[in-house]
Structures are given as structure tokens and as C-alpha cells.
Motif scaffolding. Structure first.
Motif, PDB file in Angstrom:
ATOM      1  N   UNK A  30      54.311  67.527  74.007  1.00 10.37           N
ATOM      2  CA  UNK A  30      55.347  66.990  73.113  1.00 10.37           C
ATOM      3  C   UNK A  30      54.988  67.132  71.638  1.00 10.37           C
ATOM      4  N   UNK A  31      53.805  67.687  71.343  1.00 15.39           N
ATOM      5  CA  UNK A  31      53.393  67.836  69.948  1.00 15.39           C
ATOM      6  C   UNK A  31      54.306  68.826  69.228  1.00 15.39           C
ATOM      7  N   UNK A  32      54.541  68.554  67.944  1.00  9.09           N
ATOM      8  CA  UNK A  32      55.387  69.431  67.133  1.00  9.09           C
ATOM      9  C   UNK A  32      54.798  69.531  65.730  1.00  9.09           C
ATOM     10  N   UNK A  33      55.515  70.198  64.848  1.00  7.87           N
ATOM     11  CA  UNK A  33      54.996  70.417  63.502  1.00  7.87           C
ATOM     12  C   UNK A  33      54.719  69.118  62.762  1.00  7.87           C
ATOM     13  N   UNK A  34      55.401  68.044  63.144  1.00  5.23           N
ATOM     14  CA  UNK A  34      55.192  66.767  62.476  1.00  5.23           C
ATOM     15  C   UNK A  34      54.030  65.979  63.087  1.00  5.23           C
ATOM     16  N   UNK A  35      53.869  66.039  64.425  1.00  5.91           N
ATOM     17  CA  UNK A  35      52.891  65.179  65.113  1.00  5.91           C
ATOM     18  C   UNK A  35      51.565  65.866  65.408  1.00  5.91           C
ATOM     19  N   UNK A  36      51.503  67.203  65.275  1.00  6.40           N
ATOM     20  CA  UNK A  36      50.289  67.918  65.687  1.00  6.40           C
ATOM     21  C   UNK A  36      49.062  67.467  64.906  1.00  6.40           C
ATOM     22  N   UNK A  37      49.220  67.269  63.587  1.00  5.98           N
ATOM     23  CA  UNK A  37      48.080  66.810  62.797  1.00  5.98           C
ATOM     24  C   UNK A  37      47.571  65.459  63.283  1.00  5.98           C
ATOM     25  N   UNK A  38      48.491  64.570  63.624  1.00  2.66           N
ATOM     26  CA  UNK A  38      48.082  63.242  64.090  1.00  2.66           C
ATOM     27  C   UNK A  38      47.391  63.343  65.447  1.00  2.66           C
TER      28      UNK A  38
END
Length: 425
Positions: A30-38
Motif C-alpha cells: 500500500x506504500x505510495x509516493x506520500x507514505x514510502x518515506x515514512x
């Protein structure tokens, strides 16, 4: 430079080991460009930097996370970690020097929430309990009904009194494993003590055994009829307690007076005992010993229990223990002087007249004899007499301890008892 991100890989290993592949795969997918860093951040810093430290085992860290998320009301995170705790993760090693089990049993989760109720508040713990019940049902764990009125404190057992008289107070600890008990174990305390003498040992044994602790007549919560008492009466008291509970044969563990009662119980009612532990006790006193008891009785009759309390503490505990743990000594001094004078005197007569040395060869059950190297009240020689007379008996002398060896040296005492019980059929 090595392109392999060790921190990330170690963190992912730990995350999978604790939460399971299914949950981690779902999070990664479910990771995306917004959550991948987190996702990268928490994998490296939470799951490697913290969970990868060997200073605490993973099971302890699970408990800490559950307690903190419950206290803060972070219920989504609480449920995530609780589900993982109940399932036990993937079972993979965290690679932090900890390859032991990382899951929690429902009983352990319950203890976390009970403690959270005190330190984080009842409303938070109440929500945690509700989530735990929901998850246990989802996971197919049995939750049989149980009235709140039938709950006992696991650290002290459920209290009862015999229907027969004189009424005896006793406690029962059922096995925490919830399995059929391996043995029923009965613990008999020393003169001037009560069933609480055995709290630590009883709680340890109750992991897999049914444990019964009772107050001898004249002690604690039991009736104190007029004396003098005999050792046969005290043994018959124990037999009728076991008869009421339909218990037996049992493993009897007795210290001092409790050891004398155990000898007499085994001789008078052999069908009730399958194994015997006699600690800091004797099979009888010589003329000088009986005279000393006679003088003690006369002192108590004249001046009360305060008159013998300090001397009793000197016999019970070694000088180093007095210096190191004065509060413990003071506690047991209070127990002695708060005992029924009539009951104490009655039991003194039973001890003074106790004499079963000639009958000891008739004891036909596995027997462990424990002695304190510094015991002045029942010296090692008295334990040697018992061990030599009882067929097949084994003697263990515990160093650096006086009369109440179960309190002064609980580690060696407990180890000897567990080793003995482990060898029973």
C-alpha cells in the motif's frame, strides 16, 4: 560503498518476525509516493534501531508497546501489536540475541491490562480489554463464562475454610496453565507462621500444579481450640482437609512444624501422600530439647509471645540476613506476636512431644530432606537422622541459611523442590 541497506533490511527482518509476513506485505503493497518515506523511516528506526537492540528481549518490548499504546489510547496501534502478540509473529529470529518465544498468552495480556488499569486508568484498560476479547474470539480462543465472584488473586489463591471443626483456613491456587494439574501440592508452614510463608514458592508451583496452603490449627485464619495439641491431631487436621477436597495422594511440603506434620500424616494416612519434602525439621527432640520447649512454654504462659519473639527471630534468620533485610525480620516478628497465644502454646506442646524416629522406616514414598547449614533450632544432624531413616530419602543442605530457609535462601530452596518434583511420576 556497499549499496545494501543493512539498517533497512535488519528492520524489515524484525518487523516481519514481530508482526508477521501478511501484515508487512500489506503495508508494503500500500506504500505510495506520500507514505514510502515514512515506511522506510519506521522500518529503520523503530524496527532496527529499537527492536534490534538486545538489551531487552522481544517479549518484554511487546509488553512495553501494549502498555504505552493502551495508556495513550492509540487503539489502532494497540490492536495491531496485540494481534501480533497473540498470534506470535512469524517465529523468525530478530537477530538481536533473542531467539526465544515472542508471543503472549491471553493470561499475560490480561496482566498487562490489569497493570495498565492502575498506571494508565481504568477507562483505558477497559477499552484494551474489549479489544483483547474481540481479537481472542476472532482467533478462535476459548473464553468460557466465569462469574466475577469466583475470581481469585493469582498471587495469594482463593481462600476457604473447612466445613469440619476445628475449622482450618486454606487457600487454593489452580494451575495457571489451565491444564490438568501435574500434581496436587500441599504446603505446611512453621510454628508461629501462616500460609503466607509459602507465597513465592506456591506461585511458582502453581504454573502447572494445584497448590493448597493451609494454616495449622491455632494459626492464621484457622480456629484456635484449647490445647495442648498433639502431632497426631495436626496430621488428622490435614487429612480431613484433604478428604473434604477429595485430594490425594498429594505432594506434601512442610517446613519445621509443617515437616513434622508431614511425617505424621504420611505415617498415619499413607494413602494421602505420594511424595514428601521435610525442610528444617526433626523427627523428635532429646531430653534437653524437650526441656527447652518446656521453658519456652512457661515463658509464654507467664509473659506472652512478646517475651520470646526476639529470640525466635535469632533462630529463624542468620545474622547477615538480619542486617540485610530487617523489614522482613520485622514482618515475621509481627506475625509471631499476633498469633493466638492459645494456639501457639497448643502447637508448642505438639512439637515438644513429637517423636517418630523409630517409625520413619515405614515411610514408603519419595522423600527430600532439606536442612539449613546455620539452623540452630533444627540443626543439620536432625535432618541427617530423618534422611538416614527414611528409605531412599535424599538430603540437601542449603548454605548460608538458618531456620526459615524458604525465606532466607528462596533460590536454592525452590530449585531443590522443583528438581525433586520434576523426578516424580
Amino acid at each position: 560503498m556497499d549499496p545494501y541497506d543493512h539498517d533497512l533490511e535488519r528492520g524489515m527482518r524484525n518487523r516481519r518476525a514481530l508482526l508477521g509476513d501478511a501484515w508487512v506485505n500489506k503495508s508494503i503493497a500500500s506504500a505510495n509516493a506520500f507514505t514510502a518515506d515514512f515506511q522506510n523511516f519506521i522500518t529503520r528506526y523503530a524496527w532496527h534501531e529499537i527492536w534490534g537492540r538486545p538489551g531487552l528481549d522481544a517479549k518484554t518490548r511487546r509488553i512495553i508497546v501494549l502498555a504505552i499504546t493502551c495508556a495513550l489510547g492509540r487503539w489502532e496501534e494497540f490492536e495491531l501489536h496485540l494481534r501480533a502478540a497473540l498470534v506470535g509473529g512469524s517465529g523468525a529470529s530478530l537477530g538481536a540475541g533473542d531467539d526465544g518465544p515472542t508471543g503472549l498468552t491471553p493470561e499475560e495480556v490480561k496482566e498487562v491490562l490489569m497493570q495498565a488499569a492502575i498506571y494508565a486508568g481504568v477507562p483505558a484498560a477497559n477499552t484494551g480489554v474489549s479489544i483483547a476479547v474481540k481479537l481472542l474470539r476472532e482467533l478462535g480462543r476459548e473464553l468460557p463464562p466465569q462469574p466475577a465472584t469466583e475470581v481469585a488473586h493469582t498471587g495469594s489463591g482463593r481462600s476457604f475454610r473447612t466445613a469440619s471443626t476445628p475449622a482450618l483456613h486454606y487457600t487454593v491456587r489452580e494451575p495457571r496453565s489451565k491444564a490438568v494439574p501435574r500434581h496436587t501440592i500441599v504446603l505446611g508452614h512453621a510454628l508461629g507462621c501462616d500460609a503466607s510463608l509459602w507465597d513465592a514458592l506456591a506461585n511458582g508451583l502453581a504454573a502447572e500444579h494445584r497448590v493448597i496452603c493451609h494454616d495449622h490449627r491455632g494459626h492464621g485464619g484457622s480456629d484456635a481450640p484449647a490445647g495442648p495439641y498433639t502431632m497426631a491431631e495436626l496430621a488428622d487436621d490435614a487429612e480431613r482437609l484433604l478428604a473434604e477436597l477429595d485430594a490425594g495422594p498429594v505432594v506434601w511440603i512442610g517446613l519445621s512444624l509443617g515437616g513434622m506434620v508431614g511425617q505424621e500424616l504420611t505415617l498415619r494416612h499413607p494413602q494421602r501422600v505420594k511424595a514428601l519434602v521435610i525442610a528444617n525439621s526433626t523427627s523428635g527432640f532429646d531430653a534437653a530439647g524437650r526441656n527447652a520447649w518446656s521453658e519456652r512454654i512457661a515463658t509464654i504462659e507467664r509473659d506472652g509471645l512478646e517475651a520470646i519473639a526476639d529470640a525466635t527471630m535469632q533462630r529463624w534468620f542468620s545474622a547477615p540476613f538480619h542486617a540485610a533485610q530487617p523489614a522482613t525480620v520485622a514482618r515475621w516478628r509481627r506475625r509471631v506476636v499476633s498469633t493466638s497465644v492459645q494456639g501457639y502454646l497448643g502447637a508448642c506442646h505438639a512439637v515438644m512431644q513429637h517423636d517418630c524416629t523409630a517409625r520413619l522406616p515405614r515411610i514408603g514414598v519419595p522423600t527430600l530432606v532439606l536442612a539449613g547449614a546455620l539452623d540452630q533450632g533444627t540443626p543439620v544432624a536432625m535432618s541427617q537422622t530423618i534422611a538416614q531413616a527414611v528409605p531412599g530419602a535424599r538430603l540437601v543442605v542449603i548454605g548460608d541459611t538458618a531456620h526459615l530457609s524458604a525465606l532466607e535462601q528462596p533460590g536454592p530452596f525452590t530449585a531443590a523442590v522443583h528438581d525433586f518434583i520434576a523426578g516424580l511420576a
